[in-house]
Design an enzyme around this catalytic site. Structure first.
Site, PDB file in Angstrom:
ATOM      1  N   HIS A  10     -81.447   4.609 -19.423  1.00  0.00           N
ATOM      2  CA  HIS A  10     -82.450   3.539 -19.300  1.00  0.00           C
ATOM      3  C   HIS A  10     -82.753   3.336 -17.822  1.00  0.00           C
ATOM      4  CE1 HIS A  10     -84.028  -0.618 -20.650  1.00  0.00           C
ATOM      5  NE2 HIS A  10     -84.313  -0.493 -19.363  1.00  0.00           N
ATOM      6  N   HIS A  12     -86.059   2.564 -14.806  1.00  0.00           N
ATOM      7  CA  HIS A  12     -87.457   2.299 -14.447  1.00  0.00           C
ATOM      8  C   HIS A  12     -87.757   3.088 -13.183  1.00  0.00           C
ATOM      9  CE1 HIS A  12     -87.763  -0.992 -17.366  1.00  0.00           C
ATOM     10  NE2 HIS A  12     -86.481  -1.181 -17.077  1.00  0.00           N
ATOM     11  N   LEU A  13     -88.484   4.172 -13.336  1.00  0.00           N
ATOM     12  CA  LEU A  13     -88.818   4.988 -12.159  1.00  0.00           C
ATOM     13  C   LEU A  13     -90.125   4.544 -11.516  1.00  0.00           C
ATOM     14  CD1 LEU A  13     -87.796   8.629 -13.202  1.00  0.00           C
ATOM     15  CD2 LEU A  13     -86.505   6.962 -11.845  1.00  0.00           C
ATOM     16  N   ARG A  14     -90.860   3.644 -12.186  1.00  0.00           N
ATOM     17  CA  ARG A  14     -92.134   3.144 -11.641  1.00  0.00           C
ATOM     18  C   ARG A  14     -93.132   4.283 -11.438  1.00  0.00           C
ATOM     19  NH1 ARG A  14     -90.236  -1.560 -13.435  1.00  0.00           N
ATOM     20  NH2 ARG A  14     -89.129  -2.819 -11.926  1.00  0.00           N
ATOM     21  N   ASN A  38     -92.774   0.924 -19.101  1.00  0.00           N
ATOM     22  CA  ASN A  38     -93.493  -0.328 -18.774  1.00  0.00           C
ATOM     23  C   ASN A  38     -94.235  -0.211 -17.446  1.00  0.00           C
ATOM     24  OD1 ASN A  38     -90.962  -0.366 -17.442  1.00  0.00           O
ATOM     25  ND2 ASN A  38     -90.939  -2.589 -17.337  1.00  0.00           N
ATOM     26  N   LYS A  94     -90.074   2.550 -27.231  1.00  0.00           N
ATOM     27  CA  LYS A  94     -89.479   1.333 -26.684  1.00  0.00           C
ATOM     28  C   LYS A  94     -90.203   0.113 -27.217  1.00  0.00           C
ATOM     29  CE  LYS A  94     -86.936  -1.257 -24.056  1.00  0.00           C
ATOM     30  NZ  LYS A  94     -86.750  -1.341 -22.628  1.00  0.00           N
ATOM     31  N   HIS A 169     -79.547  -2.160 -22.657  1.00  0.00           N
ATOM     32  CA  HIS A 169     -78.895  -3.080 -21.711  1.00  0.00           C
ATOM     33  C   HIS A 169     -78.241  -4.269 -22.428  1.00  0.00           C
ATOM     34  CE1 HIS A 169     -82.849  -4.823 -22.230  1.00  0.00           C
ATOM     35  NE2 HIS A 169     -83.426  -4.066 -21.322  1.00  0.00           N
ATOM     36  N   LEU A 214     -83.227  -9.146 -16.464  1.00  0.00           N
ATOM     37  CA  LEU A 214     -83.315  -9.503 -17.877  1.00  0.00           C
ATOM     38  C   LEU A 214     -82.788  -8.344 -18.725  1.00  0.00           C
ATOM     39  CD1 LEU A 214     -86.777 -11.290 -17.954  1.00  0.00           C
ATOM     40  CD2 LEU A 214     -84.522 -12.323 -18.363  1.00  0.00           C
ATOM     41  N   ASP A 242     -80.647   0.612 -16.207  1.00  0.00           N
ATOM     42  CA  ASP A 242     -81.733  -0.368 -16.110  1.00  0.00           C
ATOM     43  C   ASP A 242     -82.099  -0.612 -14.647  1.00  0.00           C
ATOM     44  OD1 ASP A 242     -83.741  -2.058 -16.888  1.00  0.00           O
ATOM     45  OD2 ASP A 242     -82.436  -3.758 -17.337  1.00  0.00           O
ATOM     46  N   HIS A 246     -87.762  -3.766  -7.374  1.00  0.00           N
ATOM     47  CA  HIS A 246     -88.849  -4.677  -7.007  1.00  0.00           C
ATOM     48  C   HIS A 246     -88.763  -4.887  -5.494  1.00  0.00           C
ATOM     49  CE1 HIS A 246     -90.020  -5.968 -11.073  1.00  0.00           C
ATOM     50  NE2 HIS A 246     -88.724  -5.927 -11.378  1.00  0.00           N
ATOM     51  N   ALA A 258     -87.631 -10.123 -12.262  1.00  0.00           N
ATOM     52  CA  ALA A 258     -86.335  -9.736 -12.822  1.00  0.00           C
ATOM     53  C   ALA A 258     -86.124  -8.251 -12.597  1.00  0.00           C
ATOM     54  CB  ALA A 258     -86.315 -10.036 -14.318  1.00  0.00           C
TER      55      ALA A 258
HETATM   56  C1  NCD Z   1     -87.145  -4.552 -15.914  1.00  0.00           C
HETATM   57  C2  NCD Z   1     -88.286  -4.178 -14.979  1.00  0.00           C
HETATM   58  O1  NCD Z   1     -88.327  -4.728 -13.864  1.00  0.00           O
HETATM   59  O2  NCD Z   1     -89.090  -3.322 -15.323  1.00  0.00           O
HETATM   60  N1  NCD Z   1     -86.472  -5.722 -15.417  1.00  0.00           N
HETATM   61  C3  NCD Z   1     -85.216  -6.095 -15.722  1.00  0.00           C
HETATM   62  O3  NCD Z   1     -84.807  -7.188 -15.291  1.00  0.00           O
HETATM   63  N2  NCD Z   1     -84.401  -5.340 -16.406  1.00  0.00           N
HETATM   64  C4  NCD Z   1     -87.676  -4.719 -17.284  1.00  0.00           C
HETATM   65  C5  NCD Z   1     -86.602  -4.720 -18.349  1.00  0.00           C
HETATM   66  O4  NCD Z   1     -85.990  -3.710 -18.623  1.00  0.00           O
HETATM   67  O5  NCD Z   1     -86.377  -5.785 -18.938  1.00  0.00           O
HETATM   68 ZN    ZN Z   2     -85.189  -2.031 -18.340  1.00  0.00          ZN
END
Ligand code: NCD
Ligand code: ZN
Length: 340
Positions: A10, A12-14, A38, A94, A169, A214, A242, A246, A258
């Site tokens: 899991h 987030h590579l953006r 996302n 997802k 997560h 989150l 996860d 940011h 988050a």
């Molecule tokens: C994630 C994100 O920033 O894309 N943030 C997080 O707090 N985990 C989104 C997510 O997985 O809930």
């Molecule tokens: Zn996530």
């Protein structure tokens, strides 16, 4: 100690310059990763997934394998979801309840409306990754995961007796119990930061926006249950960072985002957690074997080396858009991770 290279189930590579900045940090320790969809706009079609896969390939070393996920929306067509799975554009879908977290505005507002899609997924053995939190603002934020499992996911599993599900997560003792109860077809991923911190970290001497993610951090008893689950060696429990970068400016503000950016320090932190629990014998199962097996992938043939060698983690990652704080940045990590 040598291990097969980890699988991050899991991340987030953006996109854009953030993708270019963070992808090498996942690839440095991990052979492969399940990449969350996302983006803005989200990954909802095969064409978007194929283009994103190509941008990830540009940003990461050749040996790194990105497995994509499709973002479920209220109107998404079952045909597209299944066709992308069969063709290998993505390996799972997802489910974000609408407005549950960052970039989830296009998420699902009525899970019952999604039943035809979920039935089609169950038929072809395509797994469902779930952000398991209710979004009802009247539910206490620390209870939203437990309430989701009880009121939404439990009944859904009864309706769809063959659907395979991953509770993403997981953060609570309730999630550990739930997943164990449905272990024949439900798995869970656990982050390094939920294994390391409890919710006191959010208020450690003052308000700590970089510990805000989150699902939000929970009690120490929950963290202990997660450590027991992760270190148990159970096949349906695996590593998913996860890692969610940011910009510092977006976290240190009146309404901060988050997400914890952990990819540079997650593997070393998990090793430290397993060491503390006298469970290093199960470290490779959690980091490198159980995740790929669950997704029908081969574990990596390559290795990383973990040495007990105190190392100071870098505080920040510089990106063209600005700096991102690193999980445990500036702290001493007990283990050093090297690429072979
Ligand atoms: C994630 C994100 O920033 O894309 N943030 C997080 O707090 N985990 C989104 C997510 O997985 O809930
Ligand atoms: Zn996530």
């Amino acid at each position: 100690m040598q291990l097969r290279r980890p699988f991050d189930a899991h991340v987030h590579l953006r996109d854009g310059s953030m993708l270019t900045a963070v992808a090498p940090h996942t690839a440095e320790h991990c052979a492969a990763a399940l990449v969350m969809p996302n983006l803005v706009p989200p990954v909802t079609t095969r064409a978007i997934a194929q283009a994103y896969q190509a941008r990830i390939a540009d940003a990461a070393p050749d040996a790194f394998q990105a497995l994509l996920t499709v973002y479920l929306t209220d109107g998404i067509a079952a045909d597209e979801v299944v066709a992308g799975f069969v063709a290998g554009d993505w390996v799972a879908a997802k489910l974000y309840p609408a407005h549950a977290t960052t970039n989830s505005a296009h998420g699902v507002s009525d899970i019952q409306g999604l039943l035809p899609v979920l039935e089609a997924m169950a038929e072809v053995g395509m797994p469902l990754c779930v952000h398991g939190e209710v979004t009802d603002p009247s539910v206490d934020i620390f209870d939203r995961e437990a309430v989701f499992l009880k009121t939404i996911l439990g009944p859904l599993l009864q309706q769809l007796p063959t659907l395979r599900v991953i509770v993403e997560h997981a953060t609570t003792a309730a999630a550990v119990d739930f997943v164990q109860h449905h272990a024949d077809r439900v798995a869970m991923s656990i982050t390094a930061h939920h294994l390391w911190w409890n919710r006191n970290a959010l208020f450690d001497g003052g308000l700590r926006p970089h510990a805000y993610c989150l699902p939000v951090l929970k009690r120490e008893t929950d963290r202990e249950a997660l450590v027991r689950a992760a270190t148990s060696g159970a096949a349906n429990v695996f590593f998913g960072t996860d890692s969610a970068p940011h910009l510092i400016g977006r976290k240190e503000t009146d309404c901060g985002c988050a997400g914890v950016f952990s990819s540079p320090t997650a593997v070393a932190t998990v090793a430290e957690v397993f060491d503390n629990a006298n469970a290093l014998a199960h470290l490779e199962a959690f980091l490198s074997l159980n995740g790929p097996a669950w997704y029908g992938q081969k574990p990596s043939e390559d290795r990383i080396t973990l040495r007990k060698q105190p190392t100071t983690a870098a505080a920040e990652l510089a990106t063209p858009e600005g700096p991102v704080r690193i999980f445990r940045g500036g702290e001493t990590l007990r283990y050093a991770v090297s690429a072979e």
